[in-house]
Motif scaffolding. Structure first.
Motif, mmCIF file in Angstrom:
data_model
loop_
_atom_site.group_PDB
_atom_site.id
_atom_site.type_symbol
_atom_site.label_atom_id
_atom_site.label_comp_id
_atom_site.label_asym_id
_atom_site.label_seq_id
_atom_site.Cartn_x
_atom_site.Cartn_y
_atom_site.Cartn_z
ATOM 1 N N MET A 118 0.836 -1.195 0.000
ATOM 2 C CA MET A 118 0.000 0.000 0.000
ATOM 3 C C MET A 118 0.872 1.246 0.000
ATOM 4 N N ALA A 119 0.534 2.195 -0.875
ATOM 5 C CA ALA A 119 1.281 3.436 -0.922
ATOM 6 C C ALA A 119 0.814 4.375 0.175
ATOM 7 N N THR A 120 1.725 5.181 0.669
ATOM 8 C CA THR A 120 1.392 6.238 1.605
ATOM 9 C C THR A 120 1.873 7.558 1.028
ATOM 10 N N GLY A 121 1.112 8.622 1.253
ATOM 11 C CA GLY A 121 1.525 9.948 0.830
ATOM 12 C C GLY A 121 1.983 10.748 2.026
ATOM 13 N N ALA A 122 2.942 11.648 1.803
ATOM 14 C CA ALA A 122 3.459 12.442 2.915
ATOM 15 C C ALA A 122 4.036 13.752 2.377
ATOM 16 N N HIS A 123 4.182 14.697 3.293
ATOM 17 C CA HIS A 123 4.815 15.982 2.995
ATOM 18 C C HIS A 123 6.060 16.119 3.861
ATOM 19 N N ALA A 124 7.053 16.819 3.317
ATOM 20 C CA ALA A 124 8.260 17.124 4.080
ATOM 21 C C ALA A 124 8.725 18.528 3.700
ATOM 22 N N ARG A 125 9.370 19.191 4.659
ATOM 23 C CA ARG A 125 9.961 20.497 4.371
ATOM 24 C C ARG A 125 11.331 20.248 3.771
ATOM 25 N N ILE A 126 11.446 20.479 2.464
ATOM 26 C CA ILE A 126 12.664 20.154 1.718
ATOM 27 C C ILE A 126 13.117 21.387 0.950
ATOM 28 N N ASN A 127 14.357 21.790 1.142
ATOM 29 C CA ASN A 127 14.929 22.920 0.406
ATOM 30 C C ASN A 127 14.058 24.173 0.532
ATOM 31 N N GLY A 128 13.433 24.332 1.679
ATOM 32 C CA GLY A 128 12.658 25.533 1.956
ATOM 33 C C GLY A 128 11.236 25.523 1.440
ATOM 34 N N ILE A 129 10.761 24.397 0.889
ATOM 35 C CA ILE A 129 9.390 24.323 0.374
ATOM 36 C C ILE A 129 8.710 23.052 0.894
ATOM 37 N N ARG A 130 7.386 23.004 0.715
ATOM 38 C CA ARG A 130 6.637 21.786 1.032
ATOM 39 C C ARG A 130 6.755 20.822 -0.135
ATOM 40 N N GLN A 131 7.346 19.687 0.119
ATOM 41 C CA GLN A 131 7.551 18.669 -0.924
ATOM 42 C C GLN A 131 6.665 17.473 -0.619
ATOM 43 N N HIS A 132 5.811 17.098 -1.577
ATOM 44 C CA HIS A 132 4.948 15.933 -1.408
ATOM 45 C C HIS A 132 5.543 14.743 -2.148
ATOM 46 N N TYR A 133 5.331 13.550 -1.603
ATOM 47 C CA TYR A 133 5.822 12.338 -2.250
ATOM 48 C C TYR A 133 4.927 11.175 -1.904
ATOM 49 N N LEU A 134 4.988 10.144 -2.737
ATOM 50 C CA LEU A 134 4.353 8.866 -2.469
ATOM 51 C C LEU A 134 5.431 7.858 -2.103
ATOM 52 N N HIS A 135 5.114 6.992 -1.159
ATOM 53 C CA HIS A 135 6.058 5.957 -0.746
ATOM 54 C C HIS A 135 5.393 4.594 -0.882
ATOM 55 N N PHE A 136 6.044 3.714 -1.634
ATOM 56 C CA PHE A 136 5.595 2.341 -1.820
ATOM 57 C C PHE A 136 6.620 1.436 -1.131
ATOM 58 N N PRO A 137 6.396 1.085 0.126
ATOM 59 C CA PRO A 137 7.397 0.296 0.852
ATOM 60 C C PRO A 137 7.628 -1.061 0.193
ATOM 61 N N GLY A 138 8.858 -1.434 0.099
ATOM 62 C CA GLY A 138 9.221 -2.722 -0.474
ATOM 63 C C GLY A 138 10.519 -3.211 0.127
ATOM 64 N N PRO A 139 10.956 -4.406 -0.264
ATOM 65 C CA PRO A 139 12.128 -5.020 0.359
ATOM 66 C C PRO A 139 13.455 -4.385 -0.031
ATOM 67 N N GLY A 140 13.463 -3.442 -0.988
ATOM 68 C CA GLY A 140 14.710 -2.797 -1.400
ATOM 69 C C GLY A 140 15.297 -3.478 -2.610
ATOM 70 N N PRO A 141 16.290 -2.848 -3.242
ATOM 71 C CA PRO A 141 16.939 -1.594 -2.900
ATOM 72 C C PRO A 141 16.050 -0.371 -3.157
ATOM 73 N N ARG A 142 16.497 0.788 -2.683
ATOM 74 C CA ARG A 142 15.685 1.995 -2.683
ATOM 75 C C ARG A 142 15.808 2.737 -4.023
ATOM 76 N N VAL A 143 14.653 3.213 -4.535
ATOM 77 C CA VAL A 143 14.629 4.015 -5.757
ATOM 78 C C VAL A 143 13.730 5.227 -5.542
ATOM 79 N N VAL A 144 14.043 6.322 -6.237
ATOM 80 C CA VAL A 144 13.216 7.526 -6.248
ATOM 81 C C VAL A 144 12.884 7.850 -7.699
ATOM 82 N N ILE A 145 11.600 8.017 -8.006
ATOM 83 C CA ILE A 145 11.161 8.376 -9.348
ATOM 84 C C ILE A 145 10.889 9.880 -9.394
#
Length: 279
Positions: free
Chosen positions: A1-28
């Motif tokens: 199941m994907a989860t959505g979240a916000h983080a304060r990144i480089n001075g702005i609100r950055q939204h992302y989706l996270h699809f947890p899996g066994p790894g290795p880690r990738v960012v699209i």
């Protein structure tokens, strides 16, 4: 199941989706008018074997937007670098499509050692003194404006093969979140910034999937990329246009998994191929 979240990144609100899996880690990192949700189907499949994150690039989706923001490639590259450094952690392979590939290359060129590797998906090769990006800005803006007016779904024509109905509905829903100002700045950077200089400066292993149709990366571009980057593996994906992740998903996914497996082999010291191939 994907989860959505916000983080304060480089001075702005950055939204992302996270699809947890066994790894290795990738960012699209998606393209010019592609919020993260339009890559949900890719993240869902990748999570079977990878821990996958998908970014809403600033000015798209649920990330911060507005006239106060810098939408240039340098600002977006800084967002990506800080996101990997503070949210995902290392090691991380970045998968960048179109604009996202240009962002990933700039980030790798300016912040060496942050990423484990790059997978570039049909990056625009336009730049000073080069042929223009073959997808006209007027067409991209028209598609965005149609979506923002809430006009019928059939008015949203994809550039290439038709998208599957479920993805086309998702496209109609999420396109209106894209800031038109970001489109103008991105096209300016496509033609004013030198992608090949970033390619030469990047030290990470790099792989490339080029669409077989659409002319975004032509054969002369591909040859030059191999001359400038000795640690490059490339595939030309037949019967796929620029939006390969939607138009021909199974073929695209097979090529992507092959590239990610090559990067995994590289982490074990076996990534030695530098010639181009095709699936």
């Amino acid at each position: 199941m994907a989860t959505g979240a916000h983080a304060r990144i480089n001075g702005i609100r950055q939204h992302y989706l996270h699809f947890p899996g066994p790894g290795p880690r990738v960012v699209i990192v998606p393209g010019i008018v592609s919020p993260a949700m339009l890559w949900h189907h890719v993240g869902s499949r990748l999570s079977q074997a990878h821990d996958c994150y998908i970014l809403d690039v600033r000015g798209r989706g649920l990330s911060e937007s507005g006239p106060h923001l810098d939408y240039g490639v340098d600002a977006c590259a800084a967002d990506l670098t800080e996101f990997v450094s503070t949210v995902t952690g290392k090691p991380t392979i970045v998968i960048g499509h179109s604009m996202g590939a240009r962002i990933a290359l700039r980030a790798a060129a300016t912040s060496p050692g942050v990423f484990e590797g790059l997978v570039l998906l049909d990056p625009p090769t336009s730049g000073p003194g080069r042929r223009p990006y073959p997808i006209p800005k007027a067409r991209t803006l028209k598609m965005l404006q149609v979506a923002q007016r809430g006009e019928p779904l059939e008015s949203l024509l994809s550039s290439g093969r038709p998208w599957p109905a479920d993805l086309q509905r998702l496209r109609a829903e999420w396109l209106p979140t894209c800031d038109e100002r970001a489109v103008h700045v991105t096209y300016d950077d496509f033609h004013g910034q030198d992608m090949f200089a970033d390619l030469e400066r990047a030290s990470e292993p790099i792989s490339l999937i080029c669409a077989g149709e659409g002319g975004v990366v032509d054969e002369a571009d591909l040859e030059e990329m191999h001359r400038r980057c000795r640690h490059l593996w490339s595939f030309r994906l037949p019967e796929a246009g620029h939006q390969m992740q939607a138009e021909n998903f199974e073929a695209f996914y097979s090529a992507l998994v092959d590239m990610l497996n090559r990067h995994r082999s590289n982490s074990q010291g076996d990534f030695v191929e530098t010639r181009s191939g095709s699936t």
